[in-house]
Design a protein around this motif. Structure first.
Motif, PDB file in Angstrom:
ATOM      1  N   LEU A 128      33.297  41.820  33.499  1.00 45.61           N
ATOM      2  CA  LEU A 128      33.990  41.904  34.901  1.00 45.61           C
ATOM      3  C   LEU A 128      34.525  43.327  35.299  1.00 45.61           C
ATOM      4  CD1 LEU A 128      34.562  40.226  37.143  1.00 45.61           C
ATOM      5  CD2 LEU A 128      36.864  39.627  36.346  1.00 45.61           C
ATOM      6  N   ARG A 129      35.177  43.871  34.126  1.00 44.45           N
ATOM      7  CA  ARG A 129      35.698  45.238  34.650  1.00 44.45           C
ATOM      8  C   ARG A 129      34.387  46.212  34.715  1.00 44.45           C
ATOM      9  NH1 ARG A 129      39.709  44.263  30.714  1.00 44.45           N
ATOM     10  NH2 ARG A 129      38.474  44.882  29.046  1.00 44.45           N
ATOM     11  N   PHE A 130      33.523  46.188  34.005  1.00 47.77           N
ATOM     12  CA  PHE A 130      32.319  47.044  34.118  1.00 47.77           C
ATOM     13  C   PHE A 130      31.536  46.738  35.719  1.00 47.77           C
ATOM     14  CE2 PHE A 130      27.731  47.401  33.561  1.00 47.77           C
ATOM     15  CZ  PHE A 130      27.500  48.793  33.347  1.00 47.77           C
ATOM     16  N   GLN A 136      32.765  49.100  42.954  1.00 49.85           N
ATOM     17  CA  GLN A 136      33.560  50.005  43.477  1.00 49.85           C
ATOM     18  C   GLN A 136      33.064  51.490  43.751  1.00 49.85           C
ATOM     19  OE1 GLN A 136      36.734  49.257  44.396  1.00 49.85           O
ATOM     20  NE2 GLN A 136      37.323  51.313  45.327  1.00 49.85           N
ATOM     21  N   THR A 137      32.345  51.800  42.778  1.00 55.23           N
ATOM     22  CA  THR A 137      31.477  53.190  42.793  1.00 55.23           C
ATOM     23  C   THR A 137      30.366  53.015  44.048  1.00 55.23           C
ATOM     24  OG1 THR A 137      31.731  53.544  40.378  1.00 55.23           O
ATOM     25  CG2 THR A 137      30.132  54.808  41.616  1.00 55.23           C
ATOM     26  N   ASN A 159      36.813  50.551  51.745  1.00 49.01           N
ATOM     27  CA  ASN A 159      36.693  51.900  51.176  1.00 49.01           C
ATOM     28  C   ASN A 159      37.060  52.931  52.101  1.00 49.01           C
ATOM     29  OD1 ASN A 159      34.724  51.895  53.304  1.00 49.01           O
ATOM     30  ND2 ASN A 159      33.228  52.444  52.186  1.00 49.01           N
ATOM     31  N   LYS A 160      37.001  54.229  51.200  1.00 47.86           N
ATOM     32  CA  LYS A 160      37.658  55.341  52.029  1.00 47.86           C
ATOM     33  C   LYS A 160      36.912  55.845  53.530  1.00 47.86           C
ATOM     34  CE  LYS A 160      39.413  57.280  48.000  1.00 47.86           C
ATOM     35  NZ  LYS A 160      39.329  58.825  46.937  1.00 47.86           N
TER      36      LYS A 160
END
Length: 268
Positions: A128-130, A136-137, A159-160
């Motif tokens: 899940l973290r992966f 996110q990337t 996002n930014k």
């Protein structure tokens, strides 16, 4: 059973003990008195080997700092839950959640612990973290401003680029209020009424998708796309919004139209 090593409340203090949980009993110094068959099968020891071991030998050294070594404190509270790593006979480690309780054995204080294998859960958490890192990337690398709002119209992610496009103050984003975010941008729009009407319409009609263009007072034009977020069983989770600055594209289109008009006049 209510007598012997395993007291009557042993299964209930954990919840429901699984057949593959490791059940251990040891004294305040960590010397083992008993272990169940499931624990022996999972860890690869014989019962005689375990009874000749101490808790300090049983746990991976790196996990020692997470284990409540102060047995007196455990006896005072009567119960402790923590994570550790137990050593298999082959030297490999098993991540476990330990649920320990103080008991009395032959009139002396002892500890009964139920250790649940966390290998599958740890693997799922890592996966899940992966996946989250990838998402996110991708989100931050996007040229679109992205906003996710839950079913209660609370901001759950962005996002930014979204903040850059709209120039929304950070304290507004920190509030997680989509209503405040909308209010902060209305003054920048050439048609705030239409903008707000469509937002309200889409929140009221969850199944609908929408794509339109938004004109800003500073001359920019944004392409806006939105759709609902639904689970595999049709559960509604919220709505996602994409905003792309298409100002340069619109200017290029107008330039081409102007050149075509000039060309038509010349030919005619």
């Amino acid at each position: 059973q209510g007598s012997g090593i395993f007291p009557a409340d042993a299964p209930t203090f954990y919840g429901k003990i699984n057949i593959d949980d490791t059940i251990l009993v040891h004294d305040a110094q960590g010397n083992f008195f008993d272990i169940n068959r499931g624990g022996l099968e999972r860890l690869g020891y014989t019962k005689e080997e375990v009874l000749g071991m101490n808790l300090a030998q049983f746990d991976i050294p790196e996990a020692a700092g997470r284990i409540p070594r102060n047995m007196a404190a455990l006896f005072r509270t009567g119960h402790a839950v923590f994570e550790s790593t137990q050593r298999r006979k082959d030297g490999s480690g098993v991540p476990v959640e330990v649920n320990a309780m103080a008991i009395e054995l032959d009139g002396k204080p002892a500890i009964l612990s139920v250790s649940r294998d966390l290998t599958a859960r740890k693997k799922a958490e890592e996966e899940l973290r992966f996946k989250n890192a990838i998402l996110q990337t991708q989100q931050e690398a996007s040229i679109d401003g992205i906003l996710l709002v839950d079913k209660d119209q609370k901001i759950i992610n962005y996002n930014k680029r979204f903040v850059e496009i709209w120039g929304i103050p950070q304290d507004v984003m920190d509030s997680r209020s989509d209503e405040l975010a909308i209010k902060s941008v209305l003054s920048k729009l050439t048609g705030p009424e239409g903008f707000l009407a469509l937002v309200r319409h889409l929140y009221a009609h969850r199944e609908e998708k929408s794509r339109d263009e938004i004109a800003l007072k500073d001359g920019r034009v944004l392409d806006r796309y939105s759709c609902g977020i639904f689970g595999s069983r049709g559960e509604y989770y919220g709505r996602i919004w994409y905003f792309r600055d298409i100002t340069e594209r619109k200017r290029a289109e107008e330039t081409i139209k102007g050149l075509n008009r000039d060309l038509n006049r010349t030919v005619n």
